[in-house]
Design an enzyme around this catalytic site. Structure first.
Site, short mmCIF file in Angstrom:
data_model
loop_
_atom_site.label_atom_id
_atom_site.label_comp_id
_atom_site.label_asym_id
_atom_site.label_seq_id
_atom_site.Cartn_x
_atom_site.Cartn_y
_atom_site.Cartn_z
N HIS A 134 -45.20 48.42 25.17
CA HIS A 134 -44.08 49.25 24.72
C HIS A 134 -44.36 49.80 23.32
O HIS A 134 -45.32 49.41 22.66
CB HIS A 134 -42.78 48.45 24.71
N LYS A 138 -39.86 48.37 19.64
CA LYS A 138 -39.24 47.38 20.52
C LYS A 138 -39.40 46.00 19.92
O LYS A 138 -40.53 45.53 19.68
CB LYS A 138 -39.86 47.42 21.92
#
Length: 237
Positions: A134, A138
């Protein structure tokens, strides 16, 4: 519909764009600059709230809105150790709650494929693992989607009793490797390895639009309902 946004990062902005495209009104935007204004979200001004924040604030945001009897759609991860408390709150007659670790149609099809493959691989001498990648913003690891995938794998793999967020091999655990790379919306690879071959299934998101659209569809679905819901209810998978 009048829809409130709690959380106004990249996902919140993507959701706002789709809400406007679909003819909805954004009734209220709550971010780190005005958290106290969440108390102003009420049924007379908001039909549904879409909440995408962080692990430290998600539970309080969700329960504050539900206690005001406004339905909530949430995609926040990292707070699920308190999920049963939200479930009990909704069960007491408060407003509806819709949760998904991932709102993408493709990911939810991937969830079902993952469960099916795990049943086929059970007892066949393969070791299972996962890699999730990600964007660097995040905060939680592994991702909520990766945890959902691991839980789906455990339904079919009798020898797996849990997961670990590391690459270390553990006979009874699914190893999840988490990588954070700039500008990656989300990639999940599920892999089965043996001495003779490797079987892998992958989902690669190209943008946040699929996640944002799913959240808006969930808000449209949730309006006027009571109870707990998820993507299986919305998509009838």
């Amino acid at each position: 519909m009048n829809i409130g946004l709690v959380g106004y990062g990249k996902m919140g902005k993507a959701i706002e764009q789709i809400l406007i495209e679909r003819g909805h009104t954004v009734s209220k935007i709550i971010n780190e600059d005005n958290p106290e204004e969440i108390a102003d979200i009420k049924p007379e001004n908001t039909d549904v709230v879409i909440e995408f924040t962080g692990p430290d604030s998600a539970f309080d945001n969700i329960t504050s809105v539900i206690n005001n009897d406004v339905p909530v759609v949430s995609g926040s991860t990292g707070w699920l150790d308190r999920f049963d408390e939200v479930k009990a709150l909704v069960g007491s007659g408060k407003a509806a709650f819709f949760y998904a670790s991932n709102f993408s149609l493709g990911v939810n099809i991937f969830f079902k494929l993952n469960e099916f493959l795990a049943k086929m691989m059970n007892g066949r001498g393969y070791d299972s693992s996962m890699v999730e990648i990600h964007h660097t913003q995040k905060l939680d690891a592994p991702s909520g989607t990766a945890i959902t995938l691991a839980e789906g794998m455990m339904k079919g793999l009798e020898e797996k009793t849990g997961w670990v967020n590391e690459s270390t091999k553990a006979e009874d655990k699914i190893g999840i490797v988490s990588e954070r790379i700039e500008n990656v919306p989300g990639t999940h690879d599920v892999q089965y390895d043996s001495e003779v071959d490797t079987i892998k299934i992958s989902h690669v998101a190209h943008s946040r639009k699929g996640f944002a659209l799913g959240a808006v569809l969930a808000a449209e679905f949730l309006a006027g309902k009571k109870g707990m819901f998820g993507m299986d209810d919305l998509l009838q998978l």
